[in-house]
Enzyme design. Structure first.
Site, mmCIF file in Angstrom:
data_model
loop_
_atom_site.group_PDB
_atom_site.id
_atom_site.type_symbol
_atom_site.label_atom_id
_atom_site.label_comp_id
_atom_site.label_asym_id
_atom_site.label_seq_id
_atom_site.Cartn_x
_atom_site.Cartn_y
_atom_site.Cartn_z
ATOM 1 N N PHE A 11 5.497 -6.895 9.237
ATOM 2 C CA PHE A 11 4.797 -7.426 10.410
ATOM 3 C C PHE A 11 5.569 -8.609 11.010
ATOM 4 O O PHE A 11 5.972 -8.565 12.188
ATOM 5 C CB PHE A 11 3.381 -7.820 9.950
ATOM 6 N N ASN A 32 13.283 -2.338 2.027
ATOM 7 C CA ASN A 32 13.237 -1.184 1.119
ATOM 8 C C ASN A 32 12.012 -0.323 1.405
ATOM 9 O O ASN A 32 11.779 0.674 0.728
ATOM 10 C CB ASN A 32 13.255 -1.617 -0.357
ATOM 11 N N GLY A 36 6.773 -2.358 4.243
ATOM 12 C CA GLY A 36 7.136 -2.344 5.664
ATOM 13 C C GLY A 36 7.141 -0.914 6.200
ATOM 14 O O GLY A 36 7.121 0.051 5.427
ATOM 15 N N ASP A 56 17.057 -2.560 -1.183
ATOM 16 C CA ASP A 56 16.209 -3.453 -1.966
ATOM 17 C C ASP A 56 17.021 -4.726 -2.198
ATOM 18 O O ASP A 56 18.087 -4.669 -2.813
ATOM 19 C CB ASP A 56 15.888 -2.752 -3.289
ATOM 20 N N VAL A 57 16.535 -5.865 -1.725
ATOM 21 C CA VAL A 57 17.351 -7.084 -1.796
ATOM 22 C C VAL A 57 17.318 -7.747 -3.172
ATOM 23 O O VAL A 57 17.908 -8.808 -3.361
ATOM 24 C CB VAL A 57 16.966 -8.119 -0.706
ATOM 25 N N TYR A 145 2.454 -13.761 -6.542
ATOM 26 C CA TYR A 145 2.959 -14.135 -5.206
ATOM 27 C C TYR A 145 3.196 -15.643 -5.148
ATOM 28 O O TYR A 145 4.268 -16.110 -4.753
ATOM 29 C CB TYR A 145 1.938 -13.709 -4.164
ATOM 30 N N ARG A 186 -5.891 -7.108 4.469
ATOM 31 C CA ARG A 186 -6.160 -8.470 4.912
ATOM 32 C C ARG A 186 -7.348 -8.494 5.865
ATOM 33 O O ARG A 186 -7.702 -7.496 6.482
ATOM 34 C CB ARG A 186 -4.922 -9.077 5.577
#
Ligand code: UDP
Length: 309
Positions: A11, A32, A36, A56-57, A145, A186
């Site tokens: 987003f 990845n 998203g 994939d970072v 998170y 959310r």
């Protein structure tokens, strides 16, 4: 500038990408695609000034040629998403941030971390200023998170101090707008989707918990100003207009003219009771503050969700 955005299909990543391209920059986007969506950048594919790399970072990141800026936005960001992908969330905040910083060092690029108001946890002071250290349960469900982003902030500061990288940290508070996934759990997409379908609006707890919602165009402008500032310490970005979740549900019903009812469901564990940014630092040092009112931003968002159904 040639800019890398990690999490470009998310987003925020996708809105930021649109904004940077409009300003005349070149963007390389990575994602990845676990949370998203390609739809968010479909309109950019094929442009000369944009390149998408599915990656994939958390592994080694390779980017050809020079880079001027890295914007590290990759991470699941909604409570539902990071509970579904707890280990990926921890990995992208820790290993992913490490890889992205390593790339910044290699390319001598500037770096901006998308951090979060979750670093304040369930805050004991309200509103939250950047010098508040927070109240986080490391072993609770949201810890994956919160702690990943807290670690990411520490790592960014260490690279700044030890490797002299020009880094920025944006502490992003609840942001909403078009392209939020209807199923991301959310409160904004949930309530709008429920109201438009005529389903009950699910208020968790008694709805007295508060949030402060920032429209995405305001947030993106704040990020852009922070990118070009000389502030290396964290900066809160969000809208200080605080509202209870119960009143928020009533507002959604009124803006959608929905006949849905409000029902109460159990409050998720460690759900912060209050959240509101103190944005005096951003106002003073960036000359930034949100311009879009909650009603106006919600009207635009509701319009977009109507087009999706
Ligand atoms: N919430 C709610 N109903 C929903 C979804 C969320 O009452 O259908 C509440 C949630 O418990 C929290 C607030 O809305 O107090 C914001 O939740 P969200 O998942 O948007 O993000 P958070 O701010 O908690 O990270």
């Amino acid at each position: 500038m040639r800019i890398l955005i990690t999490g470009v299909c998310g987003f925020l990543g996708s809105h930021l990408c649109d904004y940077l391209l409009k300003k005349g920059h070149q963007v390389i986007g990575m994602d990845n695609l676990i949370t998203g969506k390609m739809d968010n950048i479909a309109h950019l594919l094929g442009r000369d000034d944009f390149e998408f790399i599915k990656q994939d970072v958390t592994g080694y990141i390779y980017v050809k040629d020079e880079l001027d800026y890295i914007l590290h936005f990759a991470s699941p960001a909604s409570p539902v998403d990071y509970l579904q992908f707890p280990i990926q969330t921890l990995k992208v905040g820790s290993l992913g941030t490490h890889k992205a910083l390593g790339l910044a060092k290699e390319k001598r690029a500037k770096f901006l971390l998308a951090s979060t108001s979750e670093v304040y946890g369930d805050p004991k002071v309200n509103p939250q200023r950047e010098d508040y250290w927070g109240n986080v349960n490391s072993v609770g469900p949201r810890g994956v998170y919160d702690e990943a982003k807290r670690f990411a902030e520490s790592l960014v500061m260490a690279y700044h101090r030890n490797h002299k990288i020009d880094t920025k940290i944006a502490r992003i508070f609840n942001t909403y707008g078009p392209r939020m996934r209807g199923d991301d759990g959310r409160v904004v997409p949930n309530f709008i989707t429920q109201a438009l379908k005529g389903d009950d609006l699910t208020v968790y707890g008694d709805g007295s918990q508060t949030r402060s919602f920032c429209y995405v165009s305001d947030l993106v402008e704040g990020i852009y100003k922070l990118m070009f500032s000389d502030i290396n310490e964290p900066v809160n970005l969000g809208n200080p207009d605080e509202i209870s979740i119960f009143n928020f549900a009533k507002k959604i019903l009124s803006l959608t003219s929905s006949k849905s009812k409000i029902v109460f469901m159990p409050l998720p564990r460690n759900d912060p009771k209050v959240r509101c940014p103190d944005i005096s630092k951003a106002k003073r040092l960036l000359g930034w503050q949100p311009k879009v009112s909650l009603d106006e931003g919600l009207r635009q968002t509701i319009q977009w969700f109507k087009g999706q159904t």
